[in-house]
Scaffold this motif. Structure first.
Motif, PDB file in Angstrom:
ATOM      1  N   ASP A 231      18.254 -21.085  -2.507  1.00 43.54           N
ATOM      2  CA  ASP A 231      16.855 -21.214  -2.902  1.00 43.54           C
ATOM      3  C   ASP A 231      16.001 -21.358  -1.641  1.00 43.54           C
ATOM      4  O   ASP A 231      16.542 -21.448  -0.528  1.00 43.54           O
ATOM      5  CB  ASP A 231      16.675 -22.384  -3.869  1.00 43.54           C
ATOM      6  CG  ASP A 231      17.049 -23.729  -3.241  1.00 43.54           C
ATOM      7  OD1 ASP A 231      16.820 -23.908  -2.043  1.00 43.54           O
ATOM      8  OD2 ASP A 231      17.570 -24.596  -3.969  1.00 43.54           O
ATOM      9  N   GLU A 270      17.598 -17.236   1.873  1.00 41.70           N
ATOM     10  CA  GLU A 270      16.553 -17.196   0.846  1.00 41.70           C
ATOM     11  C   GLU A 270      15.850 -15.843   0.792  1.00 41.70           C
ATOM     12  O   GLU A 270      14.830 -15.686   0.103  1.00 41.70           O
ATOM     13  CB  GLU A 270      15.521 -18.294   1.125  1.00 41.70           C
ATOM     14  CG  GLU A 270      14.839 -18.144   2.481  1.00 41.70           C
ATOM     15  CD  GLU A 270      13.967 -19.336   2.840  1.00 41.70           C
ATOM     16  OE1 GLU A 270      12.731 -19.200   2.759  1.00 41.70           O
ATOM     17  OE2 GLU A 270      14.532 -20.397   3.180  1.00 41.70           O
ATOM     18  N   PRO A 273      15.483 -13.566  -3.373  1.00 36.64           N
ATOM     19  CA  PRO A 273      15.474 -14.403  -4.575  1.00 36.64           C
ATOM     20  C   PRO A 273      15.832 -13.592  -5.808  1.00 36.64           C
ATOM     21  O   PRO A 273      15.597 -12.379  -5.870  1.00 36.64           O
ATOM     22  CB  PRO A 273      14.034 -14.910  -4.637  1.00 36.64           C
ATOM     23  CG  PRO A 273      13.237 -13.927  -3.830  1.00 36.64           C
ATOM     24  CD  PRO A 273      14.160 -13.461  -2.743  1.00 36.64           C
ATOM     25  N   GLU A 285      11.994 -25.255 -10.820  1.00 37.50           N
ATOM     26  CA  GLU A 285      13.345 -25.772 -10.595  1.00 37.50           C
ATOM     27  C   GLU A 285      14.406 -24.801 -11.106  1.00 37.50           C
ATOM     28  O   GLU A 285      15.419 -24.563 -10.441  1.00 37.50           O
ATOM     29  CB  GLU A 285      13.503 -27.127 -11.285  1.00 37.50           C
ATOM     30  CG  GLU A 285      14.881 -27.754 -11.090  1.00 37.50           C
ATOM     31  CD  GLU A 285      15.015 -29.086 -11.808  1.00 37.50           C
ATOM     32  OE1 GLU A 285      16.128 -29.636 -11.822  1.00 37.50           O
ATOM     33  OE2 GLU A 285      14.006 -29.576 -12.358  1.00 37.50           O
ATOM     34  N   HIS A 288      14.762 -21.771  -8.910  1.00 35.24           N
ATOM     35  CA  HIS A 288      15.587 -22.094  -7.743  1.00 35.24           C
ATOM     36  C   HIS A 288      17.073 -22.063  -8.109  1.00 35.24           C
ATOM     37  O   HIS A 288      17.907 -21.638  -7.301  1.00 35.24           O
ATOM     38  CB  HIS A 288      15.216 -23.463  -7.182  1.00 35.24           C
ATOM     39  CG  HIS A 288      13.901 -23.473  -6.469  1.00 35.24           C
ATOM     40  ND1 HIS A 288      13.331 -24.619  -5.981  1.00 35.24           N
ATOM     41  CD2 HIS A 288      13.040 -22.465  -6.181  1.00 35.24           C
ATOM     42  CE1 HIS A 288      12.179 -24.322  -5.398  1.00 35.24           C
ATOM     43  NE2 HIS A 288      11.983 -23.021  -5.516  1.00 35.24           N
ATOM     44  N   ASP A 291      18.213 -18.633  -8.000  1.00 34.77           N
ATOM     45  CA  ASP A 291      18.350 -18.151  -6.620  1.00 34.77           C
ATOM     46  C   ASP A 291      19.695 -18.533  -6.014  1.00 34.77           C
ATOM     47  O   ASP A 291      20.267 -17.773  -5.223  1.00 34.77           O
ATOM     48  CB  ASP A 291      17.235 -18.737  -5.745  1.00 34.77           C
ATOM     49  CG  ASP A 291      15.862 -18.173  -6.080  1.00 34.77           C
ATOM     50  OD1 ASP A 291      15.794 -17.082  -6.656  1.00 34.77           O
ATOM     51  OD2 ASP A 291      14.863 -18.846  -5.759  1.00 34.77           O
TER      52      ASP A 291
END
Length: 300
Positions: A231, A270, A273, A285, A288, A291
């Motif tokens: 993330d 990162e 994504p 959240e 993430h 990710d």
């Protein structure tokens, strides 16, 4: 989200004429003719045990699926007119249990559970739909999804696995595969969980890693590439290093478990994504969480 669901189910609506071999049993022929004419009552009657006597087991199974598709077509038409898909859940579930599918109904059940954010159940249904679509005996060509829809089912199954609160298997019915009806799926996103900020597998991560090993054991790819993603929390440099470390930790687990092929790891940090089907359905959240993944690429 509701508009997306409506488009999905309408995309699955069967409008093709059923083509059967001349040797098909009478019940299957009658059910197919009823499906073509939009007569759900006749299709369901043709699938009754009194009508299928003398048919082979495969013909009986296909007759039940044709009857289930007649139910699905009615539901899809109602959804197209504005009805809520979830109001048909019990009926679709019953039809699927009776017929062992078909993929169109499993896909619709995946949509229902995705809408209510039950990602564990949705992931299982989408994976079952994908595998059912690849079953050439029970899903003949006229009933099968096209390439684009097979790829979509795989993407949705992957997304739901990443969003799920507990591990969802990469295969639900039989051996794990990277090709469905001739459509190659090179990559699978695995929801391997790690202790925050480390490359240490959590208990759930170990379960997912074991599932991936079993998948590779049945699919037998000669070589794999594990691609780590994180993330955006933290610095880009730290996330790049963490993505490599996590991919390497998974690779080591697979080797220790007995994976015999060659392997390599790639870290993306990162930089890439995850792109969900509908980003607005998720909190920051949860985005993430999507990710944070490792992709396994089996190459050509």
């Amino acid at each position: 989200m509701a508009t997306v669901m409506k488009c999905l189910i309408l995309a699955s609506l069967l409008a093709l004429a059923v083509a059967l071999p001349a040797t098909a049993c009478d019940a299957l022929r009658r059910a197919s003719e009823a499906l073509n004419s939009g007569d759900e009552t006749a299709a369901r009657a043709a699938a009754g045990p009194d009508r299928t006597a003398g048919c082979s087991a495969a013909e009986i199974a296909l007759t039940r699926r044709v009857a289930a598709l007649a139910i699905f077509n009615r539901v899809a038409a109602a959804v197209g007119q504005g009805a809520k898909l979830e109001t048909f859940e019990a009926e679709l579930t019953s039809a699927s249990r009776d017929a062992g599918g078909p993929w169109q109904i499993l896909d619709a059940l995946g949509d229902i559970n995705r809408e209510r954010k039950d990602y564990d159940a949705a992931g299982t249904f989408y994976q079952q739909a994908l595998e059912d679509a690849a079953n050439e005996e029970l899903t003949p060509d006229w009933m099968a999804p096209d390439r684009a829809y097979i790829e979509r089912l795989d993407r949705l199954a992957s997304e739901m696995r990443l969003a799920a609160s507990k591990p969802v298997k990469l295969a639900t019915r039989g051996a794990c595969r990277f090709s469905y009806r001739g459509v190659a799926i090179r990559k699978k996103a695995t929801p391997v969980r790690y202790v925050f900020g480390t490359a240490e597998l959590t208990p759930e991560g170990l379960e997912s890693a074991k599932d991936l090993f079993e998948c590779l054991k049945s699919a037998k790819p000669a070589a794999i590439t594990l691609i780590g993603h994180t993330d955006p929390v933290g610095t880009p440099e730290a996330n790049m290093a963490l993505s490599v470390a996590r991919a390497e930790a998974l690779a080591q687990y697979l080797v220790d478990a007995g994976y015999p092929g060659s392997w390599s790891v790639v870290g993306k940090g990162e930089e890439e994504p995850f792109k969900p089907d509908d980003p607005s359905a998720y909190s920051e959240e949860m985005l993430h969480q999507l990710d944070r993944r490792v992709e396994v690429d089996v190459g050509k």
